[in-house]
Design a protein around this motif. Structure first.
Motif, PDB file in Angstrom:
ATOM      1  N   VAL A  13       0.865  -1.179   0.000  1.00 14.05           N
ATOM      2  CA  VAL A  13       0.000   0.000   0.000  1.00 14.05           C
ATOM      3  C   VAL A  13       0.901   1.227   0.000  1.00 14.05           C
ATOM      4  O   VAL A  13       1.736   1.399   0.886  1.00 14.05           O
ATOM      5  CB  VAL A  13      -0.928   0.010   1.237  1.00 14.05           C
ATOM      6  N   ILE A  16      -3.315   6.076   0.595  1.00  7.59           N
ATOM      7  CA  ILE A  16      -4.704   5.800   0.965  1.00  7.59           C
ATOM      8  C   ILE A  16      -5.523   7.065   0.755  1.00  7.59           C
ATOM      9  O   ILE A  16      -5.121   8.152   1.158  1.00  7.59           O
ATOM     10  CB  ILE A  16      -4.794   5.333   2.435  1.00  7.59           C
ATOM     11  N   ALA A  21      -7.392   2.543  -1.961  1.00 11.07           N
ATOM     12  CA  ALA A  21      -5.960   2.515  -1.656  1.00 11.07           C
ATOM     13  C   ALA A  21      -5.191   2.206  -2.932  1.00 11.07           C
ATOM     14  O   ALA A  21      -5.601   1.370  -3.736  1.00 11.07           O
ATOM     15  CB  ALA A  21      -5.669   1.455  -0.601  1.00 11.07           C
ATOM     16  N   ILE A  45     -11.525   3.470   5.352  1.00  6.87           N
ATOM     17  CA  ILE A  45     -10.541   2.520   4.845  1.00  6.87           C
ATOM     18  C   ILE A  45      -9.306   2.448   5.737  1.00  6.87           C
ATOM     19  O   ILE A  45      -8.642   1.421   5.827  1.00  6.87           O
ATOM     20  CB  ILE A  45     -10.154   2.880   3.391  1.00  6.87           C
ATOM     21  N   ARG A  46      -9.031   3.528   6.466  1.00  5.14           N
ATOM     22  CA  ARG A  46      -7.845   3.567   7.320  1.00  5.14           C
ATOM     23  C   ARG A  46      -7.936   2.617   8.516  1.00  5.14           C
ATOM     24  O   ARG A  46      -6.939   2.322   9.143  1.00  5.14           O
ATOM     25  CB  ARG A  46      -7.585   4.998   7.777  1.00  5.14           C
ATOM     26  N   GLU A  51      -0.493   2.752   5.173  1.00  5.59           N
ATOM     27  CA  GLU A  51       0.568   2.833   4.175  1.00  5.59           C
ATOM     28  C   GLU A  51       1.700   1.895   4.556  1.00  5.59           C
ATOM     29  O   GLU A  51       1.996   1.709   5.738  1.00  5.59           O
ATOM     30  CB  GLU A  51       1.055   4.266   4.019  1.00  5.59           C
TER      31      GLU A  51
END
Length: 134
Positions: A13, A16, A21, A45-46, A51
């Motif tokens: 990733v 984001i 992502a 989504i976090r 990342e």
């Protein structure tokens, strides 16, 4: 492994956003849309990704412009969902109670629908008497 639709690869990733992502796979960047992150609804989504996370992704499509669509949830192995059977009490007391309850509901429904039908008929009669014939 080459980058082809249907392949499952490992990626990183790199960014984001609110809608998904960006994941780097084999030197190229693809997008995992927020709807393809998890089987359940993803509001933020976090909560699921950060990342530099290493993730397995399935390549959904590569369009003519080189945009790569990826999915994390489709890369996960299919899990058998354990369904717990519902326990039903088949005793005669419970059956009679449910039967009486059903009959009460039906009689209430019939009574209410008959009352509504009578109201509609009264309203129609009132409207037709109010009209004048020329």
């Amino acid at each position: 492994m080459t980058l082809m639709a249907g392949n499952i690869l490992e990626g990183t990733v790199i960014n984001i956003t609110n809608f998904g992502a960006f994941v780097e796979v084999e030197g190229k960047t693809g997008l995992v849309h927020i709807s393809e992150v998890a089987d359940s609804f993803v509001k933020d989504i976090r909560v699921h990704l950060k990342e530099q996370d290493k993730v397995k992704v399935k390549v959904l499509a590569i369009d003519d412009n080189g945009k790569i669509s990826l999915s994390i949830k489709q890369a996960m192995p299919a899990q058998k969902k354990s369904v717990k059977p519902v326990e039903i009490d088949w005793s005669s007391e419970n059956k009679k109670q449910n039967q009486n309850n059903f009959e009460d509901i039906m009689s209430k429904f019939l009574k209410e629908s008959e009352e509504k039908l009578q109201d509609v008929k009264k309203h129609q009669d009132f409207k037709s008497k109010g009209k004048k014939n020329f």
